[in-house]
Design a protein around this motif. Structure first.
Motif, PDB file in Angstrom:
ATOM      1  N   SER A  22     -47.565   4.694  61.381  1.00 21.10           N
ATOM      2  CA  SER A  22     -46.221   4.843  60.795  1.00 21.10           C
ATOM      3  C   SER A  22     -46.138   6.089  59.940  1.00 21.10           C
ATOM      4  CB  SER A  22     -45.880   3.617  59.946  1.00 21.10           C
ATOM      5  OG  SER A  22     -45.860   2.457  60.740  1.00 21.10           O
ATOM      6  N   ARG A  25     -45.551   9.698  61.197  1.00 18.49           N
ATOM      7  CA  ARG A  25     -44.206  10.153  61.553  1.00 18.49           C
ATOM      8  C   ARG A  25     -43.659  11.120  60.510  1.00 18.49           C
ATOM      9  NH1 ARG A  25     -40.926   4.930  63.418  1.00 18.49           N
ATOM     10  NH2 ARG A  25     -39.235   6.434  63.217  1.00 18.49           N
ATOM     11  N   LYS A  27     -43.760  14.541  58.789  1.00 21.41           N
ATOM     12  CA  LYS A  27     -44.264  15.860  59.170  1.00 21.41           C
ATOM     13  C   LYS A  27     -45.304  16.352  58.164  1.00 21.41           C
ATOM     14  CE  LYS A  27     -42.330  20.165  60.871  1.00 21.41           C
ATOM     15  NZ  LYS A  27     -42.519  21.337  60.056  1.00 21.41           N
ATOM     16  N   THR A 111     -41.919  -0.434  59.995  1.00 23.97           N
ATOM     17  CA  THR A 111     -42.117   1.016  59.870  1.00 23.97           C
ATOM     18  C   THR A 111     -41.007   1.676  59.074  1.00 23.97           C
ATOM     19  OG1 THR A 111     -43.364   1.114  61.920  1.00 23.97           O
ATOM     20  CG2 THR A 111     -42.359   3.159  61.197  1.00 23.97           C
TER      21      THR A 111
END
Length: 129
Positions: A22, A25, A27, A111
Motif C-alpha cells: 500500500s 503507492r 511516489k 489501503t
C-alpha cells in the motif's frame, strides 16, 4: 535519498506485505520492514524515517511498548506513528492514542484509509500518490 522513508512494524508476513504494498503507492516511498518492536528499534537506530506504521499485537515487544519508547527518545519523538490493530480493540486504540500515536487504522487494513492517514500526517499532496 528517497522522498519518504517508512518503517513497517508487523509480525505477520502477510500483513507486513500488504502495508508495504500500500505504501509503495506513494511516489518516492522507501519501505523498511521490521518483525517486532525490538527489530524496529534496531532499524530506527540505523537510519531516519518519516513515518512508522506499527501493529499493536506482536511478540517480544508490542506496538504500544515501541510507541512509548519512540515518544520518549528525542531522536525519534517527532516521527509520526500510525498504530494498527484488530477491529473492536478500543482499549488498545485508546491507549495507543494516549501514548502519542498520530493515527489509528483498524484491521483489516483498507489501503485508502492507510494512504489518507499517511498523506495527512506528512502533508503529501494527493497527486504524489
Amino acid at each position: 535519498m528517497s522522498d519518504y522513508s517508512f518503517l513497517v512494524v508487523e509480525d505477520s508476513p502477510t500483513m507486513r506485505q500488504l502495508v508495504s504494498f500500500s505504501l509503495k503507492r506513494i511516489k518516492g516511498a522507501k519501505i523498511v520492514e521490521a518483525t517486532d518492536g525490538v527489530d524496529a528499534l534496531k532499524k530506527l537506530s540505523e537510519q531516519p524515517f518519516h513515518l512508522i506504521v506499527a501493529d499493536i499485537n506482536m511478540p517480544l515487544m508490542d506496538g504500544l511498548k515501541l510507541l512509548s519508547i519512540v515518544r520518549k527518545e528525542p531522536a525519534y519523538s517527532q516521527i509520526p506513528v500510525i498504530i494498527v490493530t484488530t477491529e473492536g480493540a478500543d482499549a488498545d486504540r485508546d491507549k495507543g492514542l494516549q501514548l502519542g500515536a498520530n493515527a489509528y487504522i483498524p484491521k483489516p487494513i483498507q489501503t485508502n484509509a492507510l494512504l489518507k492517514a499517511v498523506r495527512d500526517l506528512l502533508k503529501i499532496a494527493e497527486h504524489r500518490v
